[in-house]
Scaffold this active site. Structure first.
Site, PDB file in Angstrom:
ATOM      1  N   LYS A 187     -15.968  87.159 -94.923  1.00 21.44           N
ATOM      2  CA  LYS A 187     -15.797  85.757 -95.324  1.00 21.44           C
ATOM      3  C   LYS A 187     -17.003  85.188 -96.075  1.00 21.44           C
ATOM      4  O   LYS A 187     -16.848  84.317 -96.923  1.00 21.44           O
ATOM      5  CB  LYS A 187     -15.533  84.877 -94.093  1.00 21.44           C
ATOM      6  CG  LYS A 187     -14.103  84.957 -93.588  1.00 21.44           C
ATOM      7  CD  LYS A 187     -13.883  83.928 -92.500  1.00 21.44           C
ATOM      8  CE  LYS A 187     -12.508  84.043 -91.915  1.00 21.44           C
ATOM      9  NZ  LYS A 187     -12.228  83.023 -90.908  1.00 21.44           N
ATOM     10  N   ASP A 193      -9.779  77.105 -93.204  1.00 25.17           N
ATOM     11  CA  ASP A 193     -10.013  77.038 -91.749  1.00 25.17           C
ATOM     12  C   ASP A 193     -10.277  75.597 -91.285  1.00 25.17           C
ATOM     13  O   ASP A 193      -9.877  75.211 -90.195  1.00 25.17           O
ATOM     14  CB  ASP A 193     -11.206  77.922 -91.345  1.00 25.17           C
ATOM     15  CG  ASP A 193     -10.819  79.390 -91.235  1.00 25.17           C
ATOM     16  OD1 ASP A 193      -9.622  79.686 -91.059  1.00 25.17           O
ATOM     17  OD2 ASP A 193     -11.721  80.248 -91.335  1.00 25.17           O
TER      18      ASP A 193
END
Ligand SMILES: NC(=O)c1ccc[n+]([C@@H]2O[C@H](COP(=O)([O-])OP(=O)(O)OC[C@H]3O[C@@H](n4cnc5c(N)ncnc54)[C@H](OP(=O)(O)O)[C@@H]3O)[C@@H](O)[C@H]2O)c1
Length: 273
Positions: A66, A102
């Site tokens: 990520k 997210d």
């Protein structure tokens, strides 16, 4: 024209994302496919080249890529530049644009329940990648303050520094001191991996009540010990699968520019538990 999507990471076998997105394609009769693609640590650059060669339309990124993925982006949405990590990419003819869904994924279940974060007191367990997206969300919604607890204290210090930069009042606390002050918190979040292997909750929840929101972002098992203990106190429970679904529906909407079929995606996910 048929479109293709993937989630990259390592391990990837147990990712629930292919199921969730495929259910959405079926529901809306979209000529699209979504696969899990294992790219080991250290092999990201070659993996990305491969995805570009097959003209992938978009992909999700999970552990351990990520943060490293940031350097292969040509463009960045604000969600991605603020958090400093990317979990969703759009490939527009070789030009890669990154997003981080997210944060919105985390906030969505709170908004659905009309829970106000503004002026609330938040306890956050964990200081990894997911905790960073959560801090950005909590700051955006203007909580009164956040206390951060983490096994590795330097990471908690870094995260509280990040929170303060976003205008959120933040303190680092020791786990031993939490149970005596737990009634001070409105929202308690587990953003560690504790629970994935059925580990016991690090806090006892003595002193919380039915107005306390308890949110565990671990989604397998669905009922972690953290959730089970909070349920005994009749707290307002938010499950990890709800955040997972929130980030997936947001990614779907970025890629397809139509409303995600939430119920079909939810059904595919809960069928997997
Ligand atoms: N529901 C969702 O949509 C969603 C989204 C993202 C992540 N998650 C879940 O959230 C969890 C964290 O993900 P992440 O991406 O933030 O991972 P990460 O960056 O690797 O961070 C892991 C966090 O867990 C802590 N931790 C791990 N093992 C521990 C242990 N045995 N005792 C105490 N603390 C421990 C780490 O503490 P140290 O700093 O001390 O190592 C760190 O704070 C994972 O379980 C992941 O599956 C869920």
């Amino acid at each position: 024209m048929a479109k293709s999507f993937a989630v990259i990471g390592d391990p990837i076998d147990h990712s629930l994302s292919p199921n969730i997105h495929s259910a959405a394609f079926r529901e809306l009769n979209l000529d699209s496919s979504y696969i899990g693609y294992r790219i080991p640590k250290g092999e990201l650059e070659g993996g990305i080249e491969g995805l570009k060669k097959i003209k992938i339309n978009g992909f999700n990124i999970t552990i351990p890529h990520k943060i490293e993925m940031m350097k292969y982006l040509d463009k960045m949405d604000e969600s991605c530049s603020i958090i400093g990590a990317v979990n969703t990419v759009v490939n527009n003819e070789g030009v890669l644009k990154g997003y981080n869904t997210d944060m919105d994924g985390f906030l969505e279940p709170l908004k659905k329940r009309n829970i106000t974060i503004q002026n609330s007191k938040v306890l956050l367990l964990g200081a990894g990648g997911a905790a960073r997206a959560i801090v950005a969300g909590i700051a955006k919604e203007k909580a009164a303050n956040i206390d951060i607890v983490n096994r590795t204290i330097e990471k908690a210090n870094n995260l509280s520094e990040f929170a303060r930069k976003l205008g959120l009042s933040a303190k680092v606390k020791k786990i031993e001191s939490i149970d005596t002050t737990i009634e001070d918190y409105d929202i308690i979040i587990n953003a560690t991996s504790i629970g994935l292997k059925d580990e016991p909750s690090p806090i006892s929840f003595e002193g919380i009540n039915e107005k306390t929101v308890v949110y565990d972002i671990v989604y397998t098992p669905m009922n972690t010990d953290f959730i089970k203990k909070a349920k005994l106190k009749n707290a307002i429970i938010i499950y990890g699968y709800e955040m997972l679904l929130g980030q997936a529906t947001r990614a779907f909407e970025i890629w397809h520019e139509i409303k995600a079929p939430y119920n079909a995606m939810k059904k595919s996910l809960l069928g997997g538990f």
